[in-house]
Scaffold this motif. Structure first.
Motif, PDB file in Angstrom:
ATOM      1  N   ASP A   1       0.824  -1.203   0.000  1.00  6.58           N
ATOM      2  CA  ASP A   1       0.000   0.000   0.000  1.00  6.58           C
ATOM      3  C   ASP A   1       0.864   1.261   0.000  1.00  6.58           C
ATOM      4  OD1 ASP A   1      -2.333  -1.450   0.014  1.00  6.58           O
ATOM      5  OD2 ASP A   1      -2.619  -1.320   2.188  1.00  6.58           O
ATOM      6  N   LEU A   2       2.159   1.098   0.253  1.00  6.44           N
ATOM      7  CA  LEU A   2       3.051   2.240   0.328  1.00  6.44           C
ATOM      8  C   LEU A   2       3.621   2.636  -1.028  1.00  6.44           C
ATOM      9  CD1 LEU A   2       5.094   1.265   3.531  1.00  6.44           C
ATOM     10  CD2 LEU A   2       3.105   2.790   3.385  1.00  6.44           C
ATOM     11  N   VAL A   3       3.863   1.644  -1.880  1.00 11.83           N
ATOM     12  CA  VAL A   3       4.523   1.875  -3.165  1.00 11.83           C
ATOM     13  C   VAL A   3       3.886   0.985  -4.225  1.00 11.83           C
ATOM     14  CG1 VAL A   3       6.694   1.564  -4.434  1.00 11.83           C
ATOM     15  CG2 VAL A   3       6.738   2.557  -2.161  1.00 11.83           C
ATOM     16  N   ASP A   4       3.742   1.502  -5.446  1.00 11.46           N
ATOM     17  CA  ASP A   4       3.306   0.693  -6.583  1.00 11.46           C
ATOM     18  C   ASP A   4       4.534   0.057  -7.205  1.00 11.46           C
ATOM     19  OD1 ASP A   4       0.599   1.367  -6.360  1.00 11.46           O
ATOM     20  OD2 ASP A   4       0.897   3.230  -7.466  1.00 11.46           O
ATOM     21  N   PHE A   5       4.658  -1.236  -7.039  1.00 11.75           N
ATOM     22  CA  PHE A   5       5.843  -1.925  -7.513  1.00 11.75           C
ATOM     23  C   PHE A   5       5.694  -2.318  -8.981  1.00 11.75           C
ATOM     24  CE2 PHE A   5       5.882  -2.579  -2.957  1.00 11.75           C
ATOM     25  CZ  PHE A   5       7.210  -2.368  -2.645  1.00 11.75           C
ATOM     26  N   PRO A   6       6.772  -2.169  -9.772  1.00 11.83           N
ATOM     27  CA  PRO A   6       6.720  -2.617 -11.169  1.00 11.83           C
ATOM     28  C   PRO A   6       6.725  -4.137 -11.242  1.00 11.83           C
ATOM     29  CG  PRO A   6       8.947  -1.924 -10.598  1.00 11.83           C
ATOM     30  CD  PRO A   6       8.083  -1.600  -9.407  1.00 11.83           C
ATOM     31  N   THR A   7       6.228  -4.671 -12.334  1.00  6.26           N
ATOM     32  CA  THR A   7       6.228  -6.125 -12.499  1.00  6.26           C
ATOM     33  C   THR A   7       7.627  -6.655 -12.750  1.00  6.26           C
ATOM     34  OG1 THR A   7       5.751  -5.841 -14.855  1.00  6.26           O
ATOM     35  CG2 THR A   7       3.871  -6.172 -13.377  1.00  6.26           C
ATOM     36  N   GLU A   8       8.515  -5.791 -13.255  1.00  4.76           N
ATOM     37  CA  GLU A   8       9.903  -6.195 -13.492  1.00  4.76           C
ATOM     38  C   GLU A   8      10.830  -5.131 -12.956  1.00  4.76           C
ATOM     39  OE1 GLU A   8      13.005  -7.139 -17.192  1.00  4.76           O
ATOM     40  OE2 GLU A   8      10.889  -6.741 -17.581  1.00  4.76           O
ATOM     41  N   TRP A   9      11.845  -5.562 -12.218  1.00  3.14           N
ATOM     42  CA  TRP A   9      12.833  -4.641 -11.675  1.00  3.14           C
ATOM     43  C   TRP A   9      14.045  -4.690 -12.591  1.00  3.14           C
ATOM     44  CZ3 TRP A   9      10.654  -2.633  -7.262  1.00  3.14           C
ATOM     45  CH2 TRP A   9      11.391  -1.638  -6.600  1.00  3.14           C
ATOM     46  N   LYS A  10      14.333  -3.605 -13.305  1.00  2.58           N
ATOM     47  CA  LYS A  10      15.282  -3.657 -14.405  1.00  2.58           C
ATOM     48  C   LYS A  10      16.659  -4.190 -14.023  1.00  2.58           C
ATOM     49  CE  LYS A  10      13.428  -0.415 -17.772  1.00  2.58           C
ATOM     50  NZ  LYS A  10      13.721   0.748 -18.637  1.00  2.58           N
ATOM     51  N   TRP A  11      17.164  -3.733 -12.850  1.00  2.00           N
ATOM     52  CA  TRP A  11      18.534  -4.138 -12.537  1.00  2.00           C
ATOM     53  C   TRP A  11      18.628  -5.624 -12.230  1.00  2.00           C
ATOM     54  CZ3 TRP A  11      21.976  -3.500  -7.739  1.00  2.00           C
ATOM     55  CH2 TRP A  11      23.310  -3.625  -8.099  1.00  2.00           C
TER      56      TRP A  11
END
Length: 458
Positions: A443-453
């Protein structure tokens, strides 16, 4: 008291403007010239934040121990006097830039990587701008102090394609590595619950409340600044991520909890009766702070009884993980001794670890391990601490960062996601204390489906 208020106003004004004063407006294409490499192909580093950690743990070692791999090309800070002293301490001829000249620094010195060691609350602003100007970033923990800062980092890293390395030296201590190896071995089976109890004594613990760390607006509280180490260790040991956080905390010892107080120790009229009187003359890096004190009013020997202190000194946290492990965590910063009690309750038994950092009795081993099987007895053994700062962990971490082609069997190098996850546990804990509610990490952050690094890690 008037001097205390005036000094604080100057410091607050200058630190608040530290990042805001930077004319962040241009893009990477205006700055980065890939033809300009470090001497003999070495990686070029710029340091922003020339306090003790930045100067001693990063800039000076680059000059002394990693010159064949790295060039220190610039220093940046809001405090010119402190930065000039740091330059001499580091032993560098690198040019210096005021924080308002951050973009100019990037343009003129062309660093490959910016090392961020500013006051915690400003990490995000320099990290984002450095990436936008074409630089990778190495950042001290905590990566962020507020949730929206984490969202900004996610967006910037994905937008720019640059990467963030979070410097969790606690992963590299001898006991931390040993815990990881035991859990990885499967000897005790699946971890069901874990315990982590941090004890800061009245020497080390009090030092946080003399400095900016005692104010949540700068540090996020010790749940973010200090505990981010511990939350990251647990995330790494468990190879999992937090889901929910419930916490309690209070300022029960420092701050308002005393009948007298002063502006700072040097000028205090109560120094003869205060057990927490601290003589800055005994501090090895005193000139680093005294040289810039008149410029921004920051008092390194501030009063631990300052009524504005709002960073908790007693706190408990419950964390539920994706892999169903339950963590019980506590931190108390006014103890008669210092160390940690860490434990893992597993399907086949229990791992207990006692860490001794400072105590009024002798111990045979600073790290005591005990593995007890449910149906097969117990064994105990000890480990020692390596030489060097933070038990040799700083050297191990720096080797991984500065030396090429370093193996990482235990996956100790931490990316932006690891940095953000540890920060978010602390941020969620503070929010839980303030709202008296359980907090969901997602609920704090919208996480991406893929983390580029993630795809770049070896």
């Amino acid at each position: 008291m008037d001097n205390q208020k005036n000094g604080r106003r100057i410091f607050l004004k200058n630190t608040t403007m530290a990042a805001a004063a930077v004319p962040f407006s241009l893009s990477a294409t205006d700055f980065k010239d890939e033809s300009k490499k470090g001497s003999k192909g070495k990686t070029k580093y710029a340091l922003v934040g020339t306090g003790t950690r930045g100067s001693s743990s990063w800039a000076k070692p680059i000059i002394q121990n990693y010159a064949q791999y790295a060039d220190l090309v610039a220093l940046c800070d809001i405090n010119i006097g402190r930065m000039e002293y740091a330059k001499k301490f580091i032993g560098t001829n690198a040019p210096t830039y005021h924080s308002s000249e951050f973009e100019k620094m990037i343009s003129e010195t062309q660093p490959d990587t910016v090392i961020v060691t500013t006051t915690d609350c400003f990490h995000e602003q320099y990290i984002v701008k450095a990436m936008e100007l074409g630089c990778d970033v190495i950042s001290e923990k905590p990566l962020v102090t507020e949730a929206h800062q984490g969202q900004n980092l996610i967006a910037a890293e994905n937008r720019t394609g640059k990467k963030i390395t979070t410097t969790f030296n606690a992963r590299f201590s001898n006991e931390s590595e040993e815990i990881k190896k035991i859990l990885n071995s499967g000897e005790l089976g699946k971890v069901l619950s874990a315990e982590y109890h941090e004890y800061l004594n009245v020497d080390h613990g009090a030092s946080y409340y003399r400095r900016w760390h005692g104010k949540k607006r700068f540090s996020g509280s010790l749940l973010v600044h200090k505990a981010s180490h511990h939350f990251d260790q647990m995330n790494w040991w468990l190879d999992s991520e937090p889901v929910t956080v419930k916490a309690n905390g209070k300022v029960g010892f420092y701050g308002k909890n005393n009948s007298f107080r002063g502006s700072n120790c040097r000028t205090c009229t109560f120094k003869s009766k205060c057990e927490f009187y601290w003589d800055i003359e005994s501090y090895g890096s005193k000139e680093l702070y005294l040289s810039g004190e008149a410029e921004d009013g920051y008092l390194r020997d501030g009063c631990v009884w300052d009524k504005e202190i709002d960073s908790y000194d007693a706190m408990t946290v419950e964390v539920a993980y994706e892999n169903d492990v339950l963590l019980s965590y506590s931190l108390n910063s006014y103890m008669p001794y210092e160390g940690q009690n860490i434990a893992f309750n597993c399907e086949k038994g229990r791992l207990e670890v006692r860490v001794y950092d400072a105590q009024p009795w002798e111990v045979d081993n600073v790290f005591e391990f005990r593995i007890t099987k449910n149906f097969n007895g117990t064994k105990a053994y000890g480990l020692g601490r390596d030489s060097g700062t933070h038990g040799g962990s700083d050297d191990k971490l720096r080797d991984k960062i500065f030396k090429p082609n370093q193996p990482d069997e235990l996956k100790q190098m931490a990316d932006s996601r690891a940095g953000l996850m540890s920060s978010l546990i602390g941020i969620a804990a503070v929010k839980s204390i303030e709202t008296k509610k359980q907090i969901n990490i997602h609920d704090l952050v919208d996480f991406p489906t893929e983390w580029k690094w993630k795809t770049k890690l070896k």
